[in-house]
Each structure stands twice: as structure tokens, then as C-alpha cells.
Design an enzyme around this catalytic site. Structure first.
Site, PDB file in Angstrom:
ATOM      1  N   CYS A 117       0.865  -1.178   0.000  1.00 11.62           N
ATOM      2  CA  CYS A 117       0.000   0.000   0.000  1.00 11.62           C
ATOM      3  C   CYS A 117       0.903   1.230   0.000  1.00 11.62           C
ATOM      4  CB  CYS A 117      -0.916   0.020   1.219  1.00 11.62           C
ATOM      5  SG  CYS A 117      -2.374   1.072   0.963  1.00 11.62           S
ATOM      6  N   CYS A 127      -3.800   6.107   0.516  1.00 13.90           N
ATOM      7  CA  CYS A 127      -3.326   4.818   0.012  1.00 13.90           C
ATOM      8  C   CYS A 127      -2.956   4.810  -1.464  1.00 13.90           C
ATOM      9  CB  CYS A 127      -4.365   3.744   0.311  1.00 13.90           C
ATOM     10  SG  CYS A 127      -4.666   3.549   2.086  1.00 13.90           S
ATOM     11  N   LYS A 194     -12.306  -5.033   2.907  1.00 16.28           N
ATOM     12  CA  LYS A 194     -11.722  -4.221   3.982  1.00 16.28           C
ATOM     13  C   LYS A 194     -12.638  -3.027   4.235  1.00 16.28           C
ATOM     14  CE  LYS A 194      -7.562  -1.537   5.075  1.00 16.28           C
ATOM     15  NZ  LYS A 194      -6.175  -1.263   4.673  1.00 16.28           N
ATOM     16  N   ARG A 204      -2.308   3.008  12.927  1.00 17.22           N
ATOM     17  CA  ARG A 204      -1.813   4.237  12.271  1.00 17.22           C
ATOM     18  C   ARG A 204      -0.778   4.949  13.141  1.00 17.22           C
ATOM     19  NH1 ARG A 204      -7.657   5.956   9.576  1.00 17.22           N
ATOM     20  NH2 ARG A 204      -7.833   4.043   8.326  1.00 17.22           N
ATOM     21  N   ARG A 216     -10.778   7.424   4.690  1.00 13.71           N
ATOM     22  CA  ARG A 216     -10.586   6.461   3.611  1.00 13.71           C
ATOM     23  C   ARG A 216     -11.908   5.907   3.065  1.00 13.71           C
ATOM     24  NH1 ARG A 216      -5.232   6.429   4.493  1.00 13.71           N
ATOM     25  NH2 ARG A 216      -4.231   5.387   6.268  1.00 13.71           N
ATOM     26  N   GLU A 232     -17.160  -7.750  -3.326  1.00 12.08           N
ATOM     27  CA  GLU A 232     -15.761  -7.287  -3.331  1.00 12.08           C
ATOM     28  C   GLU A 232     -14.806  -8.471  -3.341  1.00 12.08           C
ATOM     29  OE1 GLU A 232     -13.768  -4.809  -3.503  1.00 12.08           O
ATOM     30  OE2 GLU A 232     -14.784  -2.946  -2.949  1.00 12.08           O
ATOM     31  N   LYS A 247     -11.452  -7.895   6.908  1.00  4.51           N
ATOM     32  CA  LYS A 247     -10.781  -7.034   7.866  1.00  4.51           C
ATOM     33  C   LYS A 247     -11.686  -5.860   8.216  1.00  4.51           C
ATOM     34  CE  LYS A 247      -6.917  -3.915   8.113  1.00  4.51           C
ATOM     35  NZ  LYS A 247      -5.955  -3.154   7.424  1.00  4.51           N
ATOM     36  N   TYR A 312      -1.926  -9.690  16.213  1.00  2.00           N
ATOM     37  CA  TYR A 312      -0.879  -9.239  17.131  1.00  2.00           C
ATOM     38  C   TYR A 312      -0.811 -10.141  18.368  1.00  2.00           C
ATOM     39  CZ  TYR A 312      -1.536  -5.299  14.033  1.00  2.00           C
ATOM     40  OH  TYR A 312      -1.654  -4.530  12.893  1.00  2.00           O
TER      41      TYR A 312
HETATM   42  C1  PBG Z   1      -2.747   0.011   5.150  1.00  7.61           C
HETATM   43  C2  PBG Z   1      -3.208  -0.886   6.244  1.00  7.61           C
HETATM   44  C3  PBG Z   1      -3.965  -0.567   7.381  1.00  7.61           C
HETATM   45  C4  PBG Z   1      -4.039  -1.726   8.143  1.00  7.61           C
HETATM   46  C5  PBG Z   1      -3.369  -2.723   7.435  1.00  7.61           C
HETATM   47  N1  PBG Z   1      -2.878  -2.182   6.252  1.00  7.61           N
HETATM   48  C6  PBG Z   1      -4.483   0.720   7.868  1.00  7.61           C
HETATM   49  C7  PBG Z   1      -5.475   1.498   7.140  1.00  7.61           C
HETATM   50  O1  PBG Z   1      -6.134   1.042   6.207  1.00  7.61           O
HETATM   51  O2  PBG Z   1      -5.569   2.665   7.525  1.00  7.61           O
HETATM   52  C8  PBG Z   1      -4.723  -1.837   9.485  1.00  7.61           C
HETATM   53  C9  PBG Z   1      -4.221  -2.917  10.374  1.00  7.61           C
HETATM   54  C10 PBG Z   1      -4.560  -2.786  11.808  1.00  7.61           C
HETATM   55  O3  PBG Z   1      -5.353  -1.916  12.240  1.00  7.61           O
HETATM   56  O4  PBG Z   1      -4.025  -3.589  12.560  1.00  7.61           O
HETATM   57  N2  PBG Z   1      -3.598   0.221   4.110  1.00  7.61           N
HETATM   58 ZN    ZN Z   2      -3.093   2.064   2.804  1.00 14.11          ZN
END
Ligand code: PBG
Ligand code: ZN
Length: 322
Positions: A117, A127, A194, A204, A216, A232, A247, A312
Site C-alpha cells: 500500500c 493509500c 476491507k 496508524r 478512507r 468485493e 478485515k 498481534y
Molecule cells: C494500510 C493498512 C492498514 C491496516 C493494514 N494495512 C491501515 C489502514 O487502512 O488505515 C490496518 C491494520 C490494523 O489496524 O491492525 N492500508
Molecule cells: Zn493504505
């Protein structure tokens, strides 16, 4: 007298025999955040137990993961310099290129997945490339850069590319860029469904990727939309994704089940930062039994239909599974 259901709950041995869903350490993918420097292991206050690490520390961490039985990581890069086009992500000597090379050299058997990304690499934190007129990400010029970024990852030795930017057509663009550069053997795990979620807040902080303006919502999904969520993921399958993903996880177990029933591909869930931090903080406050709630939650992802769990919690869970 014992009735029908209680007979099979009487003792741990019997309960184990009739357990329908099992977690195992093979299910886990552990996220790692890499930045330049040496000997750096910087804990982020909003995510206790999660660190920004320099490459040498990431290599050391991978050894610990292997000892716990965790065989896959997903890497996020934090570049030294950000600019409007995310140049560091397009350079073979950028943070991801250097980290993947070092990691694969030290641990050839570790599956290294690279998140793909631009939000960590752009100074505006979005992104992809901005369309100044619309004040949001331009889809098609971003696709071209995603293809280039994927080839950078593959050249460095990434085992799997995981595009997370929710651009329309991203899987097709990345597949054709990889194929064209001689990487037709590299699979794509798409962040196919997502949502635009408040649960990404702590990530972030760790990835230093908050958007500097706006949100976003023009590229990530509306949490209200179930049918669109299935569409999707099926679209990404049609474009050539090898693994699909939902996600976040906790608030979206229904979507995991829906997509599980709509496809035969492997399905991953991303148990995101906010989910992790909520549980950590509640455990620290003595409000819940952290380990018990963690294992119950991870099991729920499998029961809902996920095959792979990006989390995590992976190290803590692995310790409890042996
Ligand atoms: C980047 C990305 C994000 C996450 C994974 N890849 C953040 C976003 O979309 O702002 C989030 C992962 C997390 O919250 O653990 N595009
Ligand atoms: Zn991103």
C-alpha cells in the site's frame, strides 16, 4: 439424571473429543513493523507489546517466532522519507526491499508476506496518488504504481504480496505486473473485503500512516454493507487473488461466514490493532481475563470460517497452544 448435552461435557477428555473447531499455531500470521536504524525496538503506547523494529531486530524476532512455531509474518515498512508519490516504496533499496532481503537471507524458511500500500509512504497518508480535483485517491494511476511496488517486493524475495489499498482492479493490475516481470509463481493475498473502520487507529500510530486530511471512505467499504462485502471478495477472486481476506475481524464474523460460503479459496481474517488494544487495555485494567478472552476470540474467527488469522496476539496464543 444427565440429559443429552451434559453427558458430552462431563470431563476435559470427553470435551476434547467432541470439540468442533481447533486453533493451531499454523493458523497464525504475525505483523511486523520495520524501520531503518540499528538496535531499535520502540514500543508504541497505544499498542502495548507491539514494536517498531530496525531490520536487525526483525531478523532476531523471526528467530523467536520460529521457536514458537509461527511460520509466517506480514511486513509493514516505515520509510525515512515520505513524499507525495511514496517514492521509498518504489525503490529496491527502500525499507521493505532491505528488510525482506535481510529476513529471507537469515530465515529462508520463514514465509514473508509483504503488505502492499502507499499510506505509510506518502506525505498525505492516503493509500495512493491523489487526484487534486477530487481530493482523494486516483484509482487508475495508483494501479500502475501498485504493479511497480509489487515487483519491488518480489525482486527482494517476498513470498506473497498482500495489497491492502482497496483500489478497484488492484489484483488484476498486480497479477499482470508480477507475471510480466517473471514472478508468476508469487501468490496474492488480497485484502479483498476491507471496511473503513475506526478499529485501525492504533495501527496508524505504529505505522505512522494516518491520513493528513479526510478519511478512507471513498476506497474502503461501508461497515453497513453485507452484499457488497461478498461482491468485493468475489471480484478479487475473479481477478486472480489466491487468498481472500476480511478485515477487521471481531465486528465482522458474519461477513467471514458469508464469504467462506461463497468461495472455495483460502480465507484470512485480520484481527486488527484496535481489537488487540481494546483487549490489552481491558486485561490490564483487570476487567477481563485477557488470555481467556483472547483464545475465545481467536477460536471464533476459525468457527466463523477463517483459515488464516493475522493477529498481534499470535505470539501469546502460540505460547498457550503448546
Ligand atoms: C494500510 C493498512 C492498514 C491496516 C493494514 N494495512 C491501515 C489502514 O487502512 O488505515 C490496518 C491494520 C490494523 O489496524 O491492525 N492500508
Ligand atoms: Zn493504505
Amino acid at each position: 439424571m444427565f440429559k443429552r448435552f451434559r453427558r458430552l461435557r462431563l470431563n476435559p477428555g470427553i470435551r476434547r473429543l467432541v470439540q468442533e473447531t481447533r486453533l493451531s499455531v499454523e493458523d497464525f500470521i504475525y505483523p511486523l513493523f520495520v524501520r531503518s536504524g540499528e538496535g531499535i525496538r520502540r514500543e508504541i503506547p497505544s499498542m502495548p507489546g507491539v514494536y517498531q523494529m530496525s531490520i536487525d531486530e526483525v531478523v532476531r524476532e523471526a528467530q523467536e517466532l520460529k521457536e514458537l512455531g509461527i511460520g509466517a509474518v506480514i511486513l509493514f515498512g516505515i520509510p525515512d522519507v515520505k513524499d507525495s508519490v511514496g517514492s521509498d516504496a518504489l525503490c529496491d533499496h527502500g525499507i521493505i526491499g532491505r528488510a525482506v532481503r535481510a529476513l529471507k537471507e537469515a530465515h529462508p524458511d520463514m514465509v514473508v508476506i509483504t503488505d502492499l500500500c502507499f499510506c505509510e509512504y506518502t506525505d498525505h497518508g492516503h493509500c495512493g496518488l491523489l487526484d487534486p480535483r477530487l481530493q482523494t485517491v486516483d484509482n487508475d494511476s495508483t494501479l500502475e504504481l501498485l504493479g511497480k511496488q509489487a515487483v519491488v517486493h518480489a525482486r527482494a524475495g517476498s513470498d506473497m504480496i498482500a495489497p491492502s489499498g482497496m483500489m478497484d482492479g488492484m489484483v488484476e493490475a498486480i497479477r499482470s505486473a508480477l507475471d510480466g516481470a517473471g514472478f508468476s509463481h508469487i501468490p496474492i493475498m488480497s485484502y479483498s473485503t476491507k471496511f473503513a473502520s475506526g478499529y485501525y487507529g492504533p495501527f496508524r500510530d505504529v505505522a505512522e500512516s494516518a491520513p493528513s486530511f479526510g478519511d478512507r471512505k471513498s476506497y474502503q467499504m461501508d461497515p453497513a454493507n453485507r452484499r457488497e462485502a461478498i461482491l468485493e471478495s468475489l471480484e478479487d477472486e475473479r481477478e486472480g487473488a489466491d487468498i481472500l481476506m476480511v478485515k477487521p475481524g471481531l465486528a465482522y464474523l458474519d461477513i467471514i461466514r458469508d464469504i467462506r460460503e461463497a468461495t472455495l479459496l483460502p480465507l484470512a481474517v485480520y484481527n486488527v490493532s484496535g481489537e488487540y488494544s481494546m483487549m490489552k487495555m481491558a486485561g490490564r485494567a483487570g476487567v477481563i481475563d485477557y488470555e481467556r478472552v483472547m483464545m475465545e476470540t481467536l477460536l471464533a474467527f476459525k468457527r466463523a470460517g477463517a483459515d488464516l488469522i493475522i493477529s498481534y496476539h499470535a505470539k501469546e496464543a502460540a505460547r498457550l497452544l503448546v
